[in-house]
Design a protein around this motif. Structure first.
Motif, mmCIF file in Angstrom:
data_model
loop_
_atom_site.group_PDB
_atom_site.id
_atom_site.type_symbol
_atom_site.label_atom_id
_atom_site.label_comp_id
_atom_site.label_asym_id
_atom_site.label_seq_id
_atom_site.Cartn_x
_atom_site.Cartn_y
_atom_site.Cartn_z
ATOM 1 N N VAL A 174 -41.226 10.938 -13.005
ATOM 2 C CA VAL A 174 -40.380 10.787 -13.982
ATOM 3 C C VAL A 174 -40.911 9.619 -14.794
ATOM 4 O O VAL A 174 -41.058 8.443 -14.293
ATOM 5 C CB VAL A 174 -38.939 10.446 -13.513
ATOM 6 C CG1 VAL A 174 -37.867 10.081 -14.994
ATOM 7 C CG2 VAL A 174 -38.367 11.368 -12.745
ATOM 8 N N GLY A 175 -41.086 9.847 -16.216
ATOM 9 C CA GLY A 175 -41.824 8.955 -16.923
ATOM 10 C C GLY A 175 -41.155 8.705 -18.182
ATOM 11 O O GLY A 175 -39.984 9.144 -18.269
ATOM 12 N N VAL A 176 -41.653 7.757 -19.031
ATOM 13 C CA VAL A 176 -40.972 7.209 -20.132
ATOM 14 C C VAL A 176 -41.835 7.445 -21.444
ATOM 15 O O VAL A 176 -43.127 7.134 -21.047
ATOM 16 C CB VAL A 176 -40.412 5.958 -20.340
ATOM 17 C CG1 VAL A 176 -39.245 5.999 -19.451
ATOM 18 C CG2 VAL A 176 -41.434 4.855 -19.935
ATOM 19 N N ILE A 189 -38.687 -1.479 -20.128
ATOM 20 C CA ILE A 189 -38.467 -0.905 -18.815
ATOM 21 C C ILE A 189 -39.643 -0.791 -17.842
ATOM 22 O O ILE A 189 -39.379 -0.749 -16.647
ATOM 23 C CB ILE A 189 -37.548 0.465 -18.948
ATOM 24 C CG1 ILE A 189 -36.983 0.843 -17.888
ATOM 25 C CG2 ILE A 189 -38.721 1.740 -19.355
ATOM 26 C CD1 ILE A 189 -36.056 2.124 -17.947
ATOM 27 N N SER A 190 -40.834 -0.568 -18.370
ATOM 28 C CA SER A 190 -41.853 -0.652 -17.355
ATOM 29 C C SER A 190 -41.801 -2.057 -16.778
ATOM 30 O O SER A 190 -42.850 -2.026 -15.659
ATOM 31 C CB SER A 190 -43.095 -0.408 -18.437
ATOM 32 O OG SER A 190 -43.126 0.828 -18.894
ATOM 33 N N THR A 191 -41.453 -3.191 -17.479
ATOM 34 C CA THR A 191 -41.600 -4.548 -16.708
ATOM 35 C C THR A 191 -40.521 -5.184 -16.418
ATOM 36 O O THR A 191 -40.524 -5.993 -15.783
ATOM 37 C CB THR A 191 -42.463 -5.425 -17.832
ATOM 38 O OG1 THR A 191 -41.650 -5.429 -18.931
ATOM 39 C CG2 THR A 191 -43.861 -4.631 -18.047
ATOM 40 N N ARG A 210 -37.594 2.312 -12.200
ATOM 41 C CA ARG A 210 -39.032 2.235 -12.702
ATOM 42 C C ARG A 210 -39.591 3.587 -13.135
ATOM 43 O O ARG A 210 -39.382 4.423 -12.228
ATOM 44 C CB ARG A 210 -39.791 1.805 -11.403
ATOM 45 C CG ARG A 210 -41.211 1.475 -11.704
ATOM 46 C CD ARG A 210 -42.002 0.988 -10.163
ATOM 47 N NE ARG A 210 -43.519 0.888 -10.583
ATOM 48 C CZ ARG A 210 -44.371 1.795 -10.614
ATOM 49 N NH1 ARG A 210 -43.886 3.113 -10.404
ATOM 50 N NH2 ARG A 210 -45.494 1.710 -11.034
ATOM 51 N N PRO A 211 -40.058 3.467 -14.189
ATOM 52 C CA PRO A 211 -40.726 4.641 -14.463
ATOM 53 C C PRO A 211 -42.207 4.815 -13.715
ATOM 54 O O PRO A 211 -42.564 4.202 -13.210
ATOM 55 C CB PRO A 211 -41.158 4.445 -16.145
ATOM 56 C CG PRO A 211 -40.243 3.230 -16.654
ATOM 57 C CD PRO A 211 -40.136 2.560 -15.193
ATOM 58 N N PRO A 240 -46.095 0.664 -14.248
ATOM 59 C CA PRO A 240 -46.603 1.921 -13.969
ATOM 60 C C PRO A 240 -47.873 2.341 -15.020
ATOM 61 O O PRO A 240 -48.184 1.621 -15.836
ATOM 62 C CB PRO A 240 -45.526 2.931 -14.451
ATOM 63 C CG PRO A 240 -44.586 1.988 -15.322
ATOM 64 C CD PRO A 240 -44.721 0.408 -15.039
ATOM 65 N N PRO A 241 -48.574 3.148 -14.321
ATOM 66 C CA PRO A 241 -49.729 3.675 -15.306
ATOM 67 C C PRO A 241 -49.092 4.026 -16.769
ATOM 68 O O PRO A 241 -48.259 4.592 -17.100
ATOM 69 C CB PRO A 241 -50.189 4.925 -14.607
ATOM 70 C CG PRO A 241 -49.634 4.748 -13.248
ATOM 71 C CD PRO A 241 -48.569 3.976 -13.339
#
Length: 315
Positions: A174-176, A189-191, A210-211, A240-241
């Motif tokens: 699940v990503g953003v 939201i990544s940090t 966390r994405p 995340p990557p």
């Protein structure tokens, strides 16, 4: 002209001389789902009721529909067409935290993702909100944490994972993806995924926010005037990557936004890939133009395969 002034002018151009509708609604067959079972946390006053407006300005030969005065945030689920890869992307439209470009940087993005076998969850987050200040039509704190929208983003990530079985999603894929101000929300939201911003309201809030991967596209608010990373974006190895994209002639947020974020990610040991183009400006979404940068979705798809979020080509 200061970048925030340009951004506000751009958003005003989207809405100016436009036809207003009562509220934004997704296409038939899709329904908006409220994020919060009751009043969202930390409600703020708004300048008026929610409305949607379609401007006369054209990007890629099409108009843009913006949504304004969002006090009740929602998510809209779009199932993948064809083969389901199990991956999902939560999409954050841009709009300077004043409004949301719901087609250019929302539904059109979902159309692309779902045809690639990726579920799309379109977030209509609360606006206007920090760092935009509607009471004075200004941004006195341009790099503040956008708490209302980040609360909405955290809640959405948790709800998606909570519904993973129902929606046939792999909760570990699940990503953003976000544009402009939405790109800043991606970085936030990544940090800040583990930062407690609201009291849990139900079982969904036990899930991680966390994405698994992140795609900030022509992001803003990341670089200080001195060329340093915004301290509200605490990059670490747990970030995340990330896939970054920006044009060197972006006169709204500036290419330094991507450069500063890339350097911070690289120095922290977080996986990152960056693509910079000489031309493209700002707010092009996925609409094809004569600028090569608008071919970026193919690069993003290749990157998603390289990090294992999509099957390798030919499989």
């Amino acid at each position: 002209m200061r970048p925030w002034i340009i951004a506000v002018c751009l958003l005003a151009a989207w809405a100016g001389a436009s036809a207003k509708t009562l509220v934004w609604q997704p296409a038939a067959g899709h329904a908006q789902v409220p994020l919060w079972p009751a009043t969202p946390p930390d409600p703020q006053p708004l300048p008026g009721p929610e409305y949607a407006a379609t401007g006369k300005k054209l990007i890629g030969g099409k108009t843009i529909t913006g949504v304004y005065n969002v006090s009740q945030p929602t998510m809209t689920f779009y199932a993948p067409t064809g083969i389901n890869t199990g991956a999902a992307v939560v999409v954050f439209p841009g709009g300077g935290f004043q409004g949301l470009a719901m087609d250019l940087e929302g539904t059109e993005v979902c159309d692309w993702l779902t045809t690639r076998g990726i579920a799309c969850v379109l977030l209509k987050y609360r606006v206007p909100s920090i760092p935009y200040v509607w009471q004075c039509d200004c941004r006195p704190h341009n790099r503040e944490l956008s708490v209302p929208s980040l609360q909405d983003a955290q809640r959405t990530m948790r709800l998606v994972r909570h519904r993973a079985t129902e929606w046939h999603i792999d909760p570990h894929k699940v990503g953003v993806l976000g544009f402009s101000a939405g790109g800043y929300l991606v970085a936030e939201i990544s940090t800040n995924f583990a930062r407690p911003l609201y009291a849990p309201v139900d079982a969904a809030d036990a899930e991680s926010a966390r994405p698994d991967f992140a795609m900030p596209i022509y992001p803003g608010h990341l670089a200080t005037d001195g060329g340093k990373l915004n301290p509200n974006i605490p990059v670490s190895r747990e970030t995340p990557p990330t896939f970054l994209l920006q044009a060197e002639d972006d006169d709204v947020d500036g290419v330094d936004q991507a450069l500063v974020y890339y350097a911070a990610l690289k120095n922290a040991g977080a996986p990152v890939e960056m693509h910079l183009y000489a031309h493209g400006g700002h707010a092009f979404g996925l609409r094809p133009t004569s600028d090569p940068i608008t071919q970026w979705p193919a690069l993003a798809e290749t990157w998603l395969r390289s990090i294992g979020m999509l099957p390798a080509a030919g499989r």
